[in-house]
Motif scaffolding. Structure first.
Motif, PDB file in Angstrom:
ATOM      1  N   ARG A 228       0.339 -27.490  -4.256  1.00 30.86           N
ATOM      2  CA  ARG A 228       1.097 -27.211  -5.485  1.00 30.86           C
ATOM      3  C   ARG A 228       0.152 -26.801  -6.619  1.00 30.86           C
ATOM      4  N   ALA A 229      -0.966 -27.492  -6.745  1.00 25.84           N
ATOM      5  CA  ALA A 229      -1.933 -27.165  -7.802  1.00 25.84           C
ATOM      6  C   ALA A 229      -2.500 -25.757  -7.602  1.00 25.84           C
ATOM      7  N   LEU A 230      -2.806 -25.397  -6.347  1.00 22.23           N
ATOM      8  CA  LEU A 230      -3.320 -24.064  -6.071  1.00 22.23           C
ATOM      9  C   LEU A 230      -2.284 -22.996  -6.408  1.00 22.23           C
ATOM     10  N   VAL A 231      -1.036 -23.235  -5.992  1.00 20.37           N
ATOM     11  CA  VAL A 231       0.035 -22.270  -6.258  1.00 20.37           C
ATOM     12  C   VAL A 231       0.171 -22.036  -7.761  1.00 20.37           C
ATOM     13  N   GLU A 232       0.184 -23.104  -8.540  1.00 20.49           N
ATOM     14  CA  GLU A 232       0.341 -22.973  -9.988  1.00 20.49           C
ATOM     15  C   GLU A 232      -0.845 -22.244 -10.614  1.00 20.49           C
ATOM     16  N   THR A 233      -2.039 -22.526 -10.125  1.00 21.20           N
ATOM     17  CA  THR A 233      -3.226 -21.837 -10.641  1.00 21.20           C
ATOM     18  C   THR A 233      -3.182 -20.350 -10.329  1.00 21.20           C
ATOM     19  N   TRP A 234      -2.857 -20.012  -9.092  1.00 19.40           N
ATOM     20  CA  TRP A 234      -2.825 -18.604  -8.686  1.00 19.40           C
ATOM     21  C   TRP A 234      -1.763 -17.819  -9.445  1.00 19.40           C
ATOM     22  N   LEU A 235      -0.587 -18.412  -9.612  1.00 19.69           N
ATOM     23  CA  LEU A 235       0.475 -17.699 -10.315  1.00 19.69           C
ATOM     24  C   LEU A 235       0.108 -17.477 -11.781  1.00 19.69           C
ATOM     25  N   ALA A 236      -0.544 -18.461 -12.380  1.00 24.76           N
ATOM     26  CA  ALA A 236      -0.955 -18.320 -13.781  1.00 24.76           C
ATOM     27  C   ALA A 236      -2.061 -17.269 -13.923  1.00 24.76           C
ATOM     28  N   GLU A 237      -3.002 -17.258 -12.988  1.00 26.69           N
ATOM     29  CA  GLU A 237      -4.147 -16.349 -13.078  1.00 26.69           C
ATOM     30  C   GLU A 237      -3.774 -14.891 -12.805  1.00 26.69           C
TER      31      GLU A 237
ATOM     32  N   THR B  20       0.827  -1.200   0.000  1.00 24.08           N
ATOM     33  CA  THR B  20       0.000   0.000   0.000  1.00 24.08           C
ATOM     34  C   THR B  20       0.867   1.258   0.000  1.00 24.08           C
ATOM     35  N   ALA B  21       1.951   1.244   0.782  1.00 22.56           N
ATOM     36  CA  ALA B  21       2.844   2.399   0.851  1.00 22.56           C
ATOM     37  C   ALA B  21       3.483   2.700  -0.503  1.00 22.56           C
ATOM     38  N   HIS B  22       3.655   1.673  -1.326  1.00 20.54           N
ATOM     39  CA  HIS B  22       4.247   1.849  -2.658  1.00 20.54           C
ATOM     40  C   HIS B  22       3.188   2.033  -3.745  1.00 20.54           C
ATOM     41  N   GLY B  23       1.941   2.148  -3.356  1.00 14.99           N
ATOM     42  CA  GLY B  23       0.876   2.351  -4.322  1.00 14.99           C
ATOM     43  C   GLY B  23       0.567   1.115  -5.148  1.00 14.99           C
ATOM     44  N   LEU B  24       0.858  -0.063  -4.609  1.00 12.61           N
ATOM     45  CA  LEU B  24       0.634  -1.318  -5.319  1.00 12.61           C
ATOM     46  C   LEU B  24      -0.523  -2.086  -4.675  1.00 12.61           C
ATOM     47  N   GLU B  25      -1.168  -2.920  -5.447  1.00  9.84           N
ATOM     48  CA  GLU B  25      -2.322  -3.664  -4.953  1.00  9.84           C
ATOM     49  C   GLU B  25      -1.886  -4.959  -4.262  1.00  9.84           C
ATOM     50  N   PRO B  26      -2.197  -5.120  -2.984  1.00 16.11           N
ATOM     51  CA  PRO B  26      -1.870  -6.390  -2.313  1.00 16.11           C
ATOM     52  C   PRO B  26      -2.729  -7.524  -2.864  1.00 16.11           C
ATOM     53  N   ARG B  27      -2.102  -8.654  -3.083  1.00 12.95           N
ATOM     54  CA  ARG B  27      -2.840  -9.838  -3.540  1.00 12.95           C
ATOM     55  C   ARG B  27      -2.392 -11.018  -2.694  1.00 12.95           C
ATOM     56  N   VAL B  28      -3.283 -11.485  -1.859  1.00  8.81           N
ATOM     57  CA  VAL B  28      -2.978 -12.554  -0.906  1.00  8.81           C
ATOM     58  C   VAL B  28      -3.760 -13.800  -1.272  1.00  8.81           C
ATOM     59  N   ARG B  29      -3.086 -14.926  -1.297  1.00 10.11           N
ATOM     60  CA  ARG B  29      -3.740 -16.202  -1.533  1.00 10.11           C
ATOM     61  C   ARG B  29      -3.356 -17.154  -0.392  1.00 10.11           C
ATOM     62  N   ALA B  30      -4.385 -17.730   0.273  1.00  8.49           N
ATOM     63  CA  ALA B  30      -4.160 -18.621   1.416  1.00  8.49           C
ATOM     64  C   ALA B  30      -4.627 -20.028   1.071  1.00  8.49           C
ATOM     65  N   TYR B  31      -3.754 -20.996   1.230  1.00  5.15           N
ATOM     66  CA  TYR B  31      -4.062 -22.376   0.832  1.00  5.15           C
ATOM     67  C   TYR B  31      -4.573 -23.248   1.980  1.00  5.15           C
ATOM     68  N   GLY B  32      -4.407 -22.816   3.233  1.00  2.00           N
ATOM     69  CA  GLY B  32      -4.891 -23.603   4.370  1.00  2.00           C
ATOM     70  C   GLY B  32      -3.847 -24.585   4.860  1.00  2.00           C
ATOM     71  N   TYR B  33      -3.649 -24.625   6.172  1.00  2.00           N
ATOM     72  CA  TYR B  33      -2.607 -25.475   6.753  1.00  2.00           C
ATOM     73  C   TYR B  33      -2.817 -26.955   6.457  1.00  2.00           C
ATOM     74  N   ALA B  34      -4.063 -27.386   6.412  1.00  2.00           N
ATOM     75  CA  ALA B  34      -4.341 -28.820   6.264  1.00  2.00           C
ATOM     76  C   ALA B  34      -4.351 -29.269   4.807  1.00  2.00           C
ATOM     77  N   THR B  35      -4.049 -28.386   3.872  1.00  2.68           N
ATOM     78  CA  THR B  35      -4.085 -28.744   2.457  1.00  2.68           C
ATOM     79  C   THR B  35      -2.944 -29.701   2.116  1.00  2.68           C
ATOM     80  N   PRO B  36      -3.233 -30.874   1.543  1.00  5.27           N
ATOM     81  CA  PRO B  36      -2.163 -31.801   1.155  1.00  5.27           C
ATOM     82  C   PRO B  36      -1.182 -31.139   0.192  1.00  5.27           C
ATOM     83  N   VAL B  37       0.056 -31.623   0.194  1.00  4.60           N
ATOM     84  CA  VAL B  37       1.125 -30.992  -0.575  1.00  4.60           C
ATOM     85  C   VAL B  37       0.774 -30.869  -2.051  1.00  4.60           C
ATOM     86  N   GLU B  38       0.268 -31.947  -2.654  1.00  2.20           N
ATOM     87  CA  GLU B  38      -0.032 -31.890  -4.081  1.00  2.20           C
ATOM     88  C   GLU B  38      -1.169 -30.927  -4.391  1.00  2.20           C
ATOM     89  N   ASP B  39      -2.132 -30.847  -3.493  1.00  6.75           N
ATOM     90  CA  ASP B  39      -3.216 -29.882  -3.680  1.00  6.75           C
ATOM     91  C   ASP B  39      -2.695 -28.454  -3.547  1.00  6.75           C
TER      92      ASP B  39
END
Length: 324
Positions: free
Chosen positions: A220-229, A199-218
């Motif tokens: 990974r899939a979320l991370v790849e989807t979010w980065l692509a989107e 915010t101080a740099h005038g940029l839009e914060p974008r936060v994505r939370a995957y949840g502590y209990a999310t299995p590793v492969e799931d």
């Protein structure tokens, strides 16, 4: 007539043997009704603990429970090792409870540790719905988790760490860095600092939370989807394993690191430094965290009613590698 046993008391009171043991040793939270039922069964049967059991009541066991979300994460594996070494220096042995990111499993472990007379607990889990710590009748120390005003917390300086990571990404040219974190709530100081700096740099914060209990492969899939989107040109991951997933995504999709995507992780465990020596990360003082948590617990076991001053956060450091 045979001398009544612990099992006989449990059967008469309609409870488990563990519950009878907890009543006898005054360990853990129990309702007044349960205590009355157990004590009534003891009186009716004329049960008396044997000499060995009587000698244990009120004395220290020399055991400490360590509760972590998963030892598969290098940070927690290294933290447990540091705690155990420090406890051994104080004459204590550790019982390790890996709750595998499961809240019900954590609650069961908490109950089990209290019933089996550990002298104290060190916990570093993040299941916010587990409320048994508030009712525990033995010393507890938390690592990087706020459980209540009466429970001391040992932690790294997460506010400073979040600020260092985000400022570094922006300084290296990122204009759309994304935050990847387990949970997003007001107590997540790393996320708070990320938002403040963006915010101080005038940029839009974008936060994505995957949840502590999310299995590793799931995850990974979320991370790849979010980065692509999102088209992120920078990644601040609040743990090193998620940062490594971002690096894998960049490799698979032909993004250059750090030219196209800059990546910063968090924790800086020895295992990750050896596996990905060039990862830019916020290094935590893991050895000091473990030693301090152990010392605090030993002090609380010796003087459970003593006032405990708030623990200042331990310093963290930005370790710059080729990923940013």
């Amino acid at each position: 007539m045979a001398r009544p046993k612990l099992q006989d008391v449990a059967a008469r009171a309609g409870v488990s043997v563990t519950t009878v043991s907890r009543v006898l040793n005054n360990r853990g939270y129990l309702s007044d009704d349960l205590r009355r039922r157990v004590n009534a069964a003891i009186d009716e049967l004329g049960y008396r603990p044997d000499a060995i059991a009587r000698s244990l009541i009120g004395q220290k066991s020399g055991l400490v429970g360590i509760v972590v979300p998963t030892v598969a994460d290098p940070f927690f594996g290294e933290l447990v090792s540091a705690i155990e070494r420090s406890l051994a220096g104080h004459g204590y042995k550790a019982l390790l409870c890996d709750c595998q990111e499961n809240a019900a499993r954590e609650a069961e472990y908490l109950d089990l540790l209290q019933a089996n007379r550990v002298d104290g607990i060190i916990t570093s889990t993040h299941n916010r719905e587990v409320a048994g710590y508030d009712r525990a009748e033995l010393p507890i120390v938390a690592v990087d988790r706020r459980l209540g005003a009466h429970i001391p917390v040992v932690r790294g300086d997460n506010r400073a760490g979040g600020r260092l990571a985000t400022e570094h990404l922006i300084a290296r040219g990122a204009r759309a860095p994304i935050l990847l974190t387990a949970t997003d709530h007001p107590g997540n100081d790393r996320a708070t600092s990320y938002r403040e700096v963006m915010t101080a740099h005038g940029l839009e914060p974008r936060v994505r939370a995957y949840g502590y209990a999310t299995p590793v492969e799931d995850r990974r899939a979320l991370v790849e989807t979010w980065l692509a989107e999102t088209g992120a040109d920078g990644v601040f991951a609040t743990d090193d394993l998620t940062a490594m997933m971002a690096l894998e995504w960049a490799h698979k999709t032909g993004r250059r690191v750090p030219e196209d995507v800059r990546v910063v992780g968090y924790d800086g465990s020895a295992a990750v430094r050896q596996g990905v020596p060039g990862l830019t990360t916020i290094g935590q003082p893991i050895e000091r965290l473990g030693a301090r948590a152990a010392q605090l617990l030993v002090d609380r076991i010796a003087a459970p009613d003593a006032e405990t001053a708030p623990e200042p956060p331990l310093p963290v450091a930005l370790r710059v590698g080729w990923t940013s």
